[in-house]
Enzyme design. Structure first.
Site, PDB file in Angstrom:
ATOM      1  N   ASN A   1       0.807  -1.222   0.000  1.00  0.00           N
ATOM      2  CA  ASN A   1       0.000   0.000   0.000  1.00  0.00           C
ATOM      3  C   ASN A   1       0.838   1.270   0.000  1.00  0.00           C
ATOM      4  O   ASN A   1       0.313   2.367   0.167  1.00  0.00           O
ATOM      5  CB  ASN A   1      -0.952   0.000   1.205  1.00  0.00           C
TER       6      ASN A   1
ATOM      7  N   ILE B   1       1.277   6.998  -0.113  1.00  0.00           N
ATOM      8  CA  ILE B   1       0.524   6.036   0.699  1.00  0.00           C
ATOM      9  C   ILE B   1      -0.910   5.940   0.223  1.00  0.00           C
ATOM     10  O   ILE B   1      -1.532   6.955  -0.086  1.00  0.00           O
ATOM     11  CB  ILE B   1       0.511   6.487   2.184  1.00  0.00           C
ATOM     12  N   CYS B   2      -1.432   4.709   0.165  1.00  0.00           N
ATOM     13  CA  CYS B   2      -2.844   4.535  -0.160  1.00  0.00           C
ATOM     14  C   CYS B   2      -3.585   4.160   1.113  1.00  0.00           C
ATOM     15  O   CYS B   2      -3.535   3.029   1.554  1.00  0.00           O
ATOM     16  CB  CYS B   2      -3.003   3.429  -1.199  1.00  0.00           C
ATOM     17  N   LEU B   3      -4.212   5.145   1.728  1.00  0.00           N
ATOM     18  CA  LEU B   3      -4.947   4.889   2.972  1.00  0.00           C
ATOM     19  C   LEU B   3      -6.178   5.793   2.981  1.00  0.00           C
ATOM     20  O   LEU B   3      -6.061   7.007   2.829  1.00  0.00           O
ATOM     21  CB  LEU B   3      -4.030   5.198   4.168  1.00  0.00           C
TER      22      LEU B   3
ATOM     23  N   TRP C   1      -1.546   3.033 -11.646  1.00  0.00           N
ATOM     24  CA  TRP C   1      -2.138   3.690 -10.484  1.00  0.00           C
ATOM     25  C   TRP C   1      -1.286   4.892 -10.097  1.00  0.00           C
ATOM     26  O   TRP C   1      -1.770   5.972  -9.816  1.00  0.00           O
ATOM     27  CB  TRP C   1      -2.193   2.715  -9.314  1.00  0.00           C
TER      28      TRP C   1
END
Lengths: 199, 504
Positions: free
Chosen positions: A83, A91-93, B502
């Site tokens: 992540n 950051i993917c949160l 992404w």
């Protein structure tokens, strides 16, 4: 900086510095410069994870509209995690995006990031390569994450096999960082990594 | 939401044109009207001091007197003072304030009066109450009628639950000055002249003839009694009016009364912070505070509330609710927490509140399939036939444009770069101008270039969108759109985008 944001950061700093987590050296925050717009965060790798014993630096930027919009947080220390981008540290949160709420604080953000390190979510990845490895080859993922933690974040476990492979590529004139990145993304297959670098 | 007043306003910034709603589109109590009947000068007499108080006495016949009263006068003394002026016997006179006939032994300073407040002096009507009270009123009960005490005194606890009242009594004691001060917890936004949140005063008038000479049958016991029409009955003391419904309204308690028209809207979410709860944003303990309608009753101080509204306004992230209009939820992210009284956004201040109305109107036009005239400085909201691509800004700047690309109207397909069609606009003028030179002489050219270079349109609603970091997964910031799209592909966000780019 807006007055409310400054006021709020001042109080949050106090809150963090008096917290149990800081006392246990689990998290840390300090100001960068005097504007309150940027901070440096640090979290300890949680126990029973490949990140145990390592410490990760974070860049925290406070927007003008804080706390009504989330802080912008990025890993400065390189990390191998599905992540977190292995290239940029993004950051993917969800709580750092649309799930942010004004009642959250720097402390809760850092604790959430620690929780993220303990339980990666490869189905919602920021780094697709790492995510695939995490799902398909969990053993290699674990060792790779541990190796990165050792190389960049002061983690304790040394993996001589991986070190040797990196040295082999370095002898061919590849930088250590590129060698590690390529080998990691090729599941430590030296041949494939060499091909990837020189093709 | 049907009446639109669309107005030409200078285009602010680069992207957004503006339109405007009339106030009637919001559920304001602004509709409360009434004719100002006080004709006497409103200046505070120079000899007024903290011991004397200029008060208007309004008689049944319409006569109004300004009287300098001493604060220690009681009601009986006022009656004696005015009896000869009215030509009435002292015992026939009743002094009415805020729905109540005041008792003779009540002191003036106990009456929540301000400079230039208005007292009504009438001869009370004798009404057989059993016939006069409408049937639903008999059932509703309510709190017992406190004869002869001013309404303000019996109403101040309206905002608190029983539990909160007990707490307040316990913590301060009923007679302490702090308790009295904390008790004054009606708040209003005074648009003029104070331009700020102020303590409010509750007043009553006849809902038909708007006369202040009105006595109520019972005290209101909740906000609904006060805010909704025909909840509390009473008797209008005006000659010739036998209406029996009370109408409540609020006044700013800070500035001298400017007559009966000088009313304002209550901010019923703003409360006195006697529990010392800290603000969820700045963590300070302020007073008063705004309490959200979420299940946790989150508290925010007024300064932070202003900042919260402003940041959401600038990001155009107000939420549309069909019953409320454009509003905001609790910033702690609670479910079902939308603010249901849009007058609370007046706390933003006049200019920003107008902007909110403009934005709301624009979003409304877009949400019902309308378009905004793209001409700089116009921005007229237009509701055109959905099948029609050629749109004329009728009643506005008369610009004729294409619904799809928002450029001058053209018969053939839209040009991908956006402004290729202005040549066709030029050929309609009689001057012959070199199109290339004309292209360099466009007032708005720089903005257009900047927008085109720094932004990409949302694939669904075409809102120019800037990406200031993070991943390629875009969520349209327009609350009414919210489309998930990919910055690279400029189409809907897919698993594939997630897998391959992404992060770019």
């Amino acid at each position: 900086m807006a007055n409310i944001a400054v006021q709020r950061i001042k109080r949050e700093l106090k809150e963090v510095l008096n917290s149990d987590e800081v006392a246990r050296c689990s998290i840390h925050v300090e100001l960068v410069g005097e504007s309150f717009a940027e901070l440096k965060g640090e979290i300890a790798g949680p126990p029973d994870t490949p990140y145990e014993g390592a410490r990760f630096q974070l860049e925290i930027k406070i927007p003008e509209t804080y706390p009504f919009n989330p802080p912008k947080v990025r890993f400065v220390t390189k990390i191998w995690h599905p992540n977190v981008s292995s290239v940029t540290g993004a950051i993917c949160l969800d709580i750092l995006k649309h799930q942010w709420a004004a009642a959250m604080t720097l402390r809760t953000v850092l604790l959430s990031l620690q929780a993220l390190l303990a339980s990666p979510e490869p189905d919602d990845p920021q780094d697709a390569v790492v995510a695939r490895q995490c799902k398909d080859k969990p053993q290699i993922f674990h060792l790779t994450a541990q190796h990165w933690a050792n190389a960049y974040a002061g983690g304790p476990s040394i993996n001589t096999d991986y070190e040797n492979k990196i040295r082999r590529l370095k002898d061919l004139g590849v930088t250590e960082m590129n060698a590690r990145a390529s080998l990691s993304s090729c599941d430590w297959d030296l041949e494939r990594a060499t091909e990837q670098i020189f093709s | 939401m049907s009446r639109l007043q669309v107005r030409k306003v200078r285009r602010n910034q680069t992207i957004w044109p503006t339109v405007m709603f009339t106030k009637t589109d919001h559920q304001f109590l602004d509709e409360i009207t009434g004719k100002p009947e006080v004709k006497t000068s409103l200046n505070i007499p120079s000899n007024s001091s903290e011991f004397t108080l200029p008060v208007y006495i309004k008689a049944a016949g319409g006569k109004t007197f300004l009287i300098q009263m001493s604060r220690d006068w009681d009601v009986a003394r006022i009656k004696m003072f005015i009896a000869p002026k009215l030509g009435l016997k002292v015992e026939d006179i009743s002094i009415i304030l805020a729905g109540k006939s005041l008792a003779d032994n009540l002191l003036l300073e106990e009456c929540d009066l301000g400079h230039n407040s208005i007292l009504n002096a009438v001869k009370l009507k004798v009404v057989k109450k059993d016939d006069a009270i409408p049937t639903n009123e008999k059932k509703s009960g309510g709190t017992p009628f406190h004869q002869d005490k001013p309404l303000c005194e019996t109403l101040l606890d309206l905002q608190l639950t029983e539990e909160e009242q007990k707490l307040l009594h316990k913590s301060l004691g009923c007679s302490s000055p702090e308790y009295k001060q904390k008790k004054a917890h009606f708040y209003v936004y005074c648009e003029s002249p104070c331009k700020s949140v102020q303590n409010g005063k509750l007043r009553v008038r006849c809902s038909l003839c708007k006369a202040g000479a009105f006595t109520v049958d019972r005290d209101p016991c909740c906000w609904d009694d006060v805010l909704r029409p025909e909840q509390v009955s009473g008797t209008c003391q005006m000659e010739g009016c036998d209406h029996s419904w009370a109408e409540f309204y609020f006044k700013c308690a800070r500035h001298p009364s400017q007559g009966e028209m000088d009313s304002t809207l209550p901010l019923y979410l703003v409360k006195s912070n006697f529990k010392h709860v800290q603000c969820l944003a700045c963590m300070d303990i302020s007073d008063p505070v705004l309490v959200f309608q979420c299940s946790s009753s989150h508290v925010i101080c007024l300064e932070c509330f202003q900042q919260y509204c402003l940041s959401r306004l600038n990001e155009r992230r107000f939420v549309f609710s069909p019953n409320i209009g454009y509003t905001l939820p609790c910033p702690a992210g609670c479910e079902n927490s939308l603010i249901d009284g849009t007058q609370h956004f007046k706390i933003l201040g006049g200019e920003q509140y107008q902007r909110l109305l403009h934005f709301g109107a624009e979003e409304y036009v877009l949400s019902v399939g309308g378009v905004l005239c793209p001409q700089p400085g116009c921005g007229m909201g237009l509701l055109a036939d959905p099948s029609c691509r050629r749109i004329q800004c009728t009643g506005g700047c008369e610009f004729v444009f294409c619904r799809d690309c928002l450029q001058g109207y053209h018969i053939d397909e839209c040009q991908p770069n956006g402004d290729g069609n202005f040549q066709s606009m030029l050929t309609s003028t009689e001057y012959v101008v070199d199109p290339r030179r004309a292209a360099q002489a466009m007032w708005d050219a720089d903005s257009r270039v900047t927008i085109r270079v720094t932004s990409k349109p949302c694939p669904k609603c075409r809102t120019p969108t800037e990406r200031d970091g993070g991943c390629m997964h875009m969520i349209c910031t327009r609350q009414q759109c919210g489309f998930h799209w990919c910055w690279v592909c400029q189409t809907e966000w897919t698993r594939e985008c997630m897998g391959s780019h992404w992060f770019g």
